[in-house]
Motif scaffolding. Structure first.
Motif, PDB file in Angstrom:
ATOM      1  N   ARG A 198       0.830  -1.203   0.000  1.00 49.42           N
ATOM      2  CA  ARG A 198       0.000   0.000   0.000  1.00 49.42           C
ATOM      3  C   ARG A 198       0.876   1.269   0.000  1.00 49.42           C
ATOM      4  O   ARG A 198       0.559   2.247  -0.680  1.00 49.42           O
ATOM      5  CB  ARG A 198      -0.920   0.022   1.229  1.00 49.42           C
ATOM      6  CG  ARG A 198      -1.918  -1.118   1.320  1.00 49.42           C
ATOM      7  CD  ARG A 198      -2.813  -1.206   0.098  1.00 49.42           C
ATOM      8  NE  ARG A 198      -4.057  -1.884   0.359  1.00 49.42           N
ATOM      9  CZ  ARG A 198      -4.262  -3.193   0.265  1.00 49.42           C
ATOM     10  NH1 ARG A 198      -3.270  -3.980  -0.073  1.00 49.42           N
ATOM     11  NH2 ARG A 198      -5.453  -3.720   0.507  1.00 49.42           N
ATOM     12  N   ALA A 239       2.528   1.730  -3.438  1.00 46.20           N
ATOM     13  CA  ALA A 239       1.523   2.133  -4.427  1.00 46.20           C
ATOM     14  C   ALA A 239       1.222   3.627  -4.318  1.00 46.20           C
ATOM     15  O   ALA A 239       1.110   4.329  -5.330  1.00 46.20           O
ATOM     16  CB  ALA A 239       0.250   1.316  -4.236  1.00 46.20           C
ATOM     17  N   LYS A 240       1.111   4.107  -3.092  1.00 45.53           N
ATOM     18  CA  LYS A 240       0.842   5.532  -2.882  1.00 45.53           C
ATOM     19  C   LYS A 240       1.987   6.385  -3.409  1.00 45.53           C
ATOM     20  O   LYS A 240       1.760   7.407  -4.082  1.00 45.53           O
ATOM     21  CB  LYS A 240       0.615   5.797  -1.398  1.00 45.53           C
ATOM     22  CG  LYS A 240       0.218   7.227  -1.072  1.00 45.53           C
ATOM     23  CD  LYS A 240      -0.079   7.388   0.415  1.00 45.53           C
ATOM     24  CE  LYS A 240      -0.478   8.826   0.744  1.00 45.53           C
ATOM     25  NZ  LYS A 240      -0.770   8.985   2.190  1.00 45.53           N
ATOM     26  N   VAL A 299      -0.131   4.623  -8.070  1.00 47.02           N
ATOM     27  CA  VAL A 299      -0.892   3.570  -8.740  1.00 47.02           C
ATOM     28  C   VAL A 299      -1.771   2.867  -7.718  1.00 47.02           C
ATOM     29  O   VAL A 299      -1.603   3.018  -6.508  1.00 47.02           O
ATOM     30  CB  VAL A 299       0.048   2.538  -9.415  1.00 47.02           C
ATOM     31  CG1 VAL A 299       0.915   3.215 -10.471  1.00 47.02           C
ATOM     32  CG2 VAL A 299       0.914   1.815  -8.389  1.00 47.02           C
ATOM     33  N   ASP A 300      -2.712   2.089  -8.219  1.00 45.38           N
ATOM     34  CA  ASP A 300      -3.558   1.300  -7.321  1.00 45.38           C
ATOM     35  C   ASP A 300      -2.732   0.153  -6.743  1.00 45.38           C
ATOM     36  O   ASP A 300      -1.858  -0.412  -7.421  1.00 45.38           O
ATOM     37  CB  ASP A 300      -4.757   0.741  -8.081  1.00 45.38           C
ATOM     38  CG  ASP A 300      -5.763   0.083  -7.154  1.00 45.38           C
ATOM     39  OD1 ASP A 300      -6.564   0.819  -6.546  1.00 45.38           O
ATOM     40  OD2 ASP A 300      -5.729  -1.157  -7.020  1.00 45.38           O
ATOM     41  N   HIS A 301      -3.013  -0.197  -5.504  1.00 45.15           N
ATOM     42  CA  HIS A 301      -2.210  -1.231  -4.839  1.00 45.15           C
ATOM     43  C   HIS A 301      -2.291  -2.571  -5.556  1.00 45.15           C
ATOM     44  O   HIS A 301      -1.355  -3.390  -5.477  1.00 45.15           O
ATOM     45  CB  HIS A 301      -2.624  -1.382  -3.373  1.00 45.15           C
ATOM     46  CG  HIS A 301      -4.009  -1.921  -3.170  1.00 45.15           C
ATOM     47  ND1 HIS A 301      -4.282  -3.269  -3.130  1.00 45.15           N
ATOM     48  CD2 HIS A 301      -5.200  -1.286  -2.998  1.00 45.15           C
ATOM     49  CE1 HIS A 301      -5.576  -3.445  -2.934  1.00 45.15           C
ATOM     50  NE2 HIS A 301      -6.165  -2.268  -2.860  1.00 45.15           N
ATOM     51  N   THR A 302      -3.388  -2.823  -6.266  1.00 44.77           N
ATOM     52  CA  THR A 302      -3.520  -4.097  -6.976  1.00 44.77           C
ATOM     53  C   THR A 302      -2.531  -4.210  -8.137  1.00 44.77           C
ATOM     54  O   THR A 302      -2.300  -5.312  -8.658  1.00 44.77           O
ATOM     55  CB  THR A 302      -4.944  -4.270  -7.516  1.00 44.77           C
ATOM     56  OG1 THR A 302      -5.267  -3.162  -8.387  1.00 44.77           O
ATOM     57  CG2 THR A 302      -5.960  -4.316  -6.374  1.00 44.77           C
ATOM     58  N   GLU A 303      -1.940  -3.096  -8.540  1.00 44.04           N
ATOM     59  CA  GLU A 303      -0.963  -3.122  -9.628  1.00 44.04           C
ATOM     60  C   GLU A 303       0.445  -3.415  -9.141  1.00 44.04           C
ATOM     61  O   GLU A 303       1.364  -3.596  -9.956  1.00 44.04           O
ATOM     62  CB  GLU A 303      -0.971  -1.776 -10.367  1.00 44.04           C
ATOM     63  CG  GLU A 303      -2.295  -1.396 -11.000  1.00 44.04           C
ATOM     64  CD  GLU A 303      -2.215  -0.035 -11.667  1.00 44.04           C
ATOM     65  OE1 GLU A 303      -1.279   0.175 -12.470  1.00 44.04           O
ATOM     66  OE2 GLU A 303      -3.068   0.828 -11.373  1.00 44.04           O
ATOM     67  N   GLU A 344      -7.861  -6.630   5.165  1.00 45.53           N
ATOM     68  CA  GLU A 344      -7.748  -6.821   3.722  1.00 45.53           C
ATOM     69  C   GLU A 344      -6.920  -8.063   3.403  1.00 45.53           C
ATOM     70  O   GLU A 344      -7.250  -8.849   2.514  1.00 45.53           O
ATOM     71  CB  GLU A 344      -7.118  -5.598   3.060  1.00 45.53           C
ATOM     72  CG  GLU A 344      -8.059  -4.414   2.887  1.00 45.53           C
ATOM     73  CD  GLU A 344      -8.057  -3.494   4.097  1.00 45.53           C
ATOM     74  OE1 GLU A 344      -7.584  -3.922   5.171  1.00 45.53           O
ATOM     75  OE2 GLU A 344      -8.537  -2.355   3.968  1.00 45.53           O
TER      76      GLU A 344
END
Length: 419
Positions: free
Chosen positions: A173, A176-177, A181-185, A299
């Motif tokens: 996380r 990604a920040k 980008v989105d964390h799923t990437e 999560e």
């Protein structure tokens, strides 16, 4: 789906409930059984959990119980989150090593060893009940520290188990920040043992962005893990903040000797949380829960259980058997790495060869872990002493002897062989 949480009276549990409520399309829980031996906590946390589900419009049924058999009967998955001895035992873990010039920590060093000795027999007893009463093939997800040792104990006894830690998902996380980008990437090159890991790559779209992160955010990352930027540059990877106990042991020890323990801080937060859980008007996750630790725990748990039961075949960071992934460790050792997760189990992704310093430290700690598990399962002062001596943060016989005696004296009520 029926899910059971053993240790469901934990103040952590509403963090889980929040994730289960938000991500119910991913993990459609019909029954959630919260199992705990503490009736007061069970009442408060159970009531809070029920209100959170109702406020979120979740149709699932929450059942608090002190009956382990009822709680796990016909469960599709069982999540274990125990703290044997509570915060009192944790206070001991964080202080008795100071008498010998060692850091006091609940998962690392002599304190983590004490926790393993208390915890492994209890978890194995729980797992035996799960084997007899849960659905055939039900998964055990272990979030109980020390996760690596406890997960290996479960696997060694033939249980269908996987270990879970929130360190990797926190890094995912955060990276990604920073990358926008989105964390799923973000796919992590996460490798090591539980609470002894490094992020060796941060892939987005198949391209490693770790060099970009170290170039643009080195100081920021160093500040977050409280280690020198020059060390991160030297390693070319981002160590977990747990590596601070190794890379900056003496500095951490000085800090510990001049500050309240984490156990004291957590005890205070827990009192505040339990007061909030007792308030019938509170039906959402309190802000104070962030101070309790376990960020993104819900999560990570939802993702893992959904993939194990729904066969998604995605990639997550878990604790699993080595099986040749790190060739310098035995196959049955438990490592923490990125793996594909599906209904048939977890499989580690290929791992690039490790530099000698990382491999050496992993091998040293793994040797201690094997001796620690032997001591936890079979008991005896000599086994405890041998494991204590093997730990890289101890390593001296006279110190190991004193630590062994302090550990046994402080934990005798939880060690059947020492009573």
């Amino acid at each position: 789906m029926k899910l059971a949480v053993v240790g469901g009276g934990s103040t952590y549990t509403p963090e889980l409930i929040d994730g289960f409520a938000r991500l119910r399309e991913l993990l459609p829980i019909e029954e959630l059984w919260l199992v705990d031996t503490d009736p007061d906590r069970l009442r408060l946390v159970g009531g809070m959990s029920e209100r959170m589900f109702r406020a979120a419009g979740h149709p699932g049924r929450i059942v608090p119980t002190s009956d382990l058999v009822a709680g796990v009967s016909d469960a599709d998955a069982v999540l274990i989150q125990l703290r044997v001895g509570g915060q009192d035992a944790r206070q001991g873990d964080e202080t008795f090593p100071h008498e010998c010039g060692c850091i006091g920590q609940e998962t690392t060093g002599p304190g983590g060893f004490a926790k393993a000795l208390r915890t492994v027999p209890v978890v194995l007893n729980v797992a035996d009940v799960v084997r007899r009463h849960a659905k055939p093939g039900a998964w055990i997800v272990d979030f109980t520290n020390p996760v690596g040792i406890v997960t290996r104990a479960l696997l060694q006894e033939g249980h269908r188990a996987v270990g879970l830690c929130n360190v990797a998902i926190g890094f995912q996380r955060r990276f990604a920040k920073l990358l926008g980008v989105d964390h799923t990437e973000v796919a992590l090159g996460h490798v090591g043992l539980n609470h002894l890991t490094w992020e060796r790559s941060v892939a987005v779209g198949g391209i490693d962005r770790l060099p970009d992160l170290l170039g643009a955010h080195l100081g920021e990352l160093a500040e977050e893990i409280e280690l020198p930027a020059s060390l991160i540059s030297l390693l070319g990877s981002v160590p977990s903040y747990y590596l601070r106990y190794y890379y900056a042991h003496d500095e951490v020890l000085r800090e510990q000797l001049n500050a309240p323990t984490r156990a004291e801080a957590v005890r205070k937060v827990e009192h505040e949380l339990l007061d909030l859980y007792a308030d019938p008007s509170v039906d959402t996750k309190p802000e104070q829960l962030a101070q309790r630790g376990g960020a993104f725990y819900s999560e990570a748990a939802v993702d893992l259980i959904a993939s194990l039961t729904g066969d998604r075949g995605d990639v997550q960071v878990v604790n699993l058997r080595n099986d040749g992934s790190l060739p310098f460790l035995p196959d049955d050792h438990v490592i923490e790495v990125s793996a594909t997760v599906g209904a048939d189990g977890v499989r580690a992704l290929p791992i690039e060869p490790l530099p000698a310093d990382l491999a050496g430290l992993i091998g040293h700690v793994a040797g201690y872990e094997r001796l620690a598990l032997d001591a936890a399962v079979h008991g005896g002062r000599d086994r405890v002493l041998r494991a204590m001596l093997a730990h890289p943060l101890v390593g001296q016989y006279e110190r190991a002897e004193k630590l062994t005696d302090l550990l046994i004296a402080g934990n005798r009520e939880h060690l059947a062989w020492a009573k």
